[in-house]
Design an enzyme around this catalytic site. Structure first.
Site, PDB file in Angstrom:
ATOM      1  N   SER A 247       0.834  -1.194   0.000  1.00  0.00           N
ATOM      2  CA  SER A 247       0.000   0.000   0.000  1.00  0.00           C
ATOM      3  C   SER A 247       0.879   1.258   0.000  1.00  0.00           C
ATOM      4  O   SER A 247       1.716   1.417  -0.892  1.00  0.00           O
ATOM      5  CB  SER A 247      -0.942  -0.073   1.203  1.00  0.00           C
ATOM      6  OG  SER A 247      -2.016   0.806   1.078  1.00  0.00           O
ATOM      7  N   ASP A 479      -8.751  -3.883  -6.365  1.00  0.00           N
ATOM      8  CA  ASP A 479      -8.253  -3.323  -5.111  1.00  0.00           C
ATOM      9  C   ASP A 479      -9.011  -2.038  -4.797  1.00  0.00           C
ATOM     10  O   ASP A 479      -9.074  -1.134  -5.629  1.00  0.00           O
ATOM     11  CB  ASP A 479      -6.750  -3.034  -5.234  1.00  0.00           C
ATOM     12  CG  ASP A 479      -6.098  -2.714  -3.900  1.00  0.00           C
ATOM     13  OD1 ASP A 479      -6.645  -1.886  -3.144  1.00  0.00           O
ATOM     14  OD2 ASP A 479      -5.021  -3.265  -3.626  1.00  0.00           O
ATOM     15  N   HIS A 507      -7.355  -5.747  -0.874  1.00  0.00           N
ATOM     16  CA  HIS A 507      -6.230  -4.813  -0.898  1.00  0.00           C
ATOM     17  C   HIS A 507      -4.922  -5.571  -0.733  1.00  0.00           C
ATOM     18  O   HIS A 507      -4.706  -6.243   0.277  1.00  0.00           O
ATOM     19  CB  HIS A 507      -6.405  -3.797   0.228  1.00  0.00           C
ATOM     20  CG  HIS A 507      -5.368  -2.730   0.254  1.00  0.00           C
ATOM     21  ND1 HIS A 507      -4.863  -2.130  -0.877  1.00  0.00           N
ATOM     22  CD2 HIS A 507      -4.722  -2.134   1.299  1.00  0.00           C
ATOM     23  CE1 HIS A 507      -3.976  -1.218  -0.538  1.00  0.00           C
ATOM     24  NE2 HIS A 507      -3.859  -1.211   0.778  1.00  0.00           N
TER      25      HIS A 507
END
Length: 538
Positions: A247, A479, A507
């Site tokens: 991320s 995502d 995610h």
């Protein structure tokens, strides 16, 4: 209230209530912290990224400046900490790399040494994202025990909490009841009075941050955190950095590669961000990402007997309209939760709870149950649990510093997405088109950096990292927090990128159940052989 971020919590929490994104509800990019940009060739852009920057992050000189040699030569004093097998230490870095003589910052480090068998390959630094997620917490609760055994056997698993985060001189803003009030603030204002209340909440949060850490707040940029990682690399005795970032951690890792391409070793950037986009575009495209994930949830929901948003024959769009109608009812009248501190479920908290569950399809059943309780039994406890997980709130009103650090980094890394309520109102049609369910709230959530007490130091730009070893960029097609187009964009920018695609929900991709993804990344980490560029897994 939301504040945009990209963050993956420990695997246990991610499986139950996946923490998501907040503080400008994302907006992260490179800040100046001693680096410069120069014009560079324009890479292919993802659809919709019409405002992408063509400036390129410039590498720092290969030679270590003399004023930094003391930092690069320091020795770590390890001590046992946390669970058995983990050790902790502290590393020093200059608060301001442009003026190292002005003082240090202490950064917390943890490791779990390679278990063997096989030759040790060095250190593997991990970061779960955020900005604001504790890398040490992630290491101790998941990565140090949950990463593939063959990887843990060959690498010392290492984490450093970035400056301003968790154990590394944390930025602390609101706490307790004041933070409770902040997270419950109405983010879909209906009139000037409610707009003023939202602006006042952002100002109160920003002023508290400024009062807590007036000097540190100017030095928590992603570039400075990346430079700290190079100090740690040297102190650990590694010639090159080996790294897995998820991320926001992909932006941190890509920034490292851009600044130190000759020292970038095996880098995995999972759930990639596009550093070339300005904050407003990032927030808009992330809003589209949440809508994509919600549509996937809605399609699944109507097939389940416990879906309170619609039964058999209901379309995903109708599911969205039903959820929006529920949010509007909460806006008019919050519902009880049974919370010991007397909190009710507001529209803002409910929205946070739903978005949190979009991070991991394993949380969809929990979300359906929470929605059923709220919509049919007038009990908001389940959605409040999801929201509290997002904000890392413990019983009794104790919050981690996740949200404070998240805002501090985001608001320093990029110019604000909006500088006034009028700008938000002008952008509302685009955000509501991107997501009829979440668009309005996410647009207003993007206003928070307008009132930040220190000026941003970063600008959007591309990262090429010319000369770096092969870098693996991982993107998931549905995502919610880091849309797949961002992985495509980052892979197009990085000169040595190999794009690895997971066709699925949730995610990030590594360690989430795809043997194809895990095998490709493990092979790269253990042998240095990247997957074929463009490889796809499901």
């Amino acid at each position: 209230m939301h504040t945009r971020r990209t963050h993956r919590s420990t695997r246990t929490r991610a499986r139950t209530a996946a923490v998501l994104l907040a503080a400008s509800l994302l907006a992260t990019a490179c800040s100046a912290g001693g680096a410069s940009t120069s014009a560079g060739p324009e890479a292919p852009r993802a659809a919709g990224a019409t405002e992408a920057s063509t400036a390129t992050l410039a590498a720092l000189p290969e030679a270590t400046p003399s004023e930094l040699t003391g930092y690069y030569g320091q020795k770590l004093s390890w001590r046992d900490c946390g669970a058995p097998g983990f050790q902790c230490a502290t590393v020093k870095a200059p608060l301001d790399y442009a003026q190292p003589s002005r003082g240090d910052i202490s950064l917390a480090v943890a490791r779990k040494k390679a278990t063997g068998p096989g030759k040790r390959l060095g250190s593997l630094l991990v970061n779960p994202g955020g900005p604001g997620g504790s890398a040490i917490g992630y290491l101790q609760q998941y990565a140090g025990i949950g990463y593939p055994a063959e990887v843990r056997a060959r690498y010392d698993m290492v984490a450093v909490d970035p400056r301003g985060v968790a154990r590394s001189e944390p930025v602390e803003c609101l706490a307790g009841r004041r933070m409770d009030a902040y997270t419950a603030t109405d983010i879909t204002p209906d009139d000037e009075r409610e707009t003023g209340e939202l602006v006042d909440a952002y100002k109160e949060f920003a002023e508290a941050c400024g009062a807590d850490a007036p000097k540190l707040l100017r030095h928590v940029s992603t570039v400075e955190a990346a430079r700290d990682m190079d100090v740690l690399r040297a102190v650990l005795g590694d010639e090159k950095l080996t790294y897995v970032g998820a991320s926001y951690g992909t932006f941190l890792g890509a920034t490292y590669a851009g600044l130190f391409p000759d020292r970038a070793g095996r880098l995995v950037l999972d759930g990639a961000m596009d550093p070339s986009l300005p904050a407003r575009q990032l927030n808009l495209e992330q809003t589209e990402g949440f809508e994509t994930a919600f549509q996937s949830f809605a399609e699944d929901c109507v097939r389940q007997p416990d879906c309170s948003l619609g039964g058999k024959g209901t379309t995903p769009d109708q599911v969205g309209r039903n959820l929006k109608a529920f949010f509007e009812k909460l806006d008019a009248q919050p519902i009880p939760t049974g919370d010991a501190d007397g909190r009710e479920l507001t529209e803002s908290l409910a929205t946070t709870g739903v978005i949190a569950a979009m991070y991991d399809e394993a949380a969809w059943q929990q979300l359906r149950e929470a929605l059923t309780s709220a919509m049919k039994e007038n009990d908001g406890a389940g959605l409040l649990i999801l929201s509290d997980s997002y904000y890392e709130r413990e019983a009794g009103g104790r919050y981690s510093n996740l949200m404070s650090a998240n805002a501090a980094v985001n608001c320093l890394d990029l110019p604000p997405a909006f500088t006034s309520p009028d700008q938000v109102r002008e952008a509302l049609p685009a955000f509501e088109k991107a997501s009829p369910v979440f668009g309005e709230g996410l647009a207003w959530s993007s206003l928070n950096c307008a009132y930040w007490p220190v000026r941003h130091t970063g600008e959007p730009h591309r990262i090429e990292a010319a000369g770096a070893d092969p870098i693996v960029v991982v993107g998931t097609t549905r995502d919610p927090a880091t849309p797949y187009r961002w992985a495509q964009a980052l892979a197009a920018q990085l000169s040595s990128a190999h794009l690895l695609t997971y066709e699925g929900d949730g995610h990030t991709a590594y360690g989430r159940g795809s043997a194809c993804i895990d095998s490709a990344i493990n092979t790269y980490l253990l042998r240095g052989t990247p997957p074929q560029d463009g490889k796809r897994c499901s």
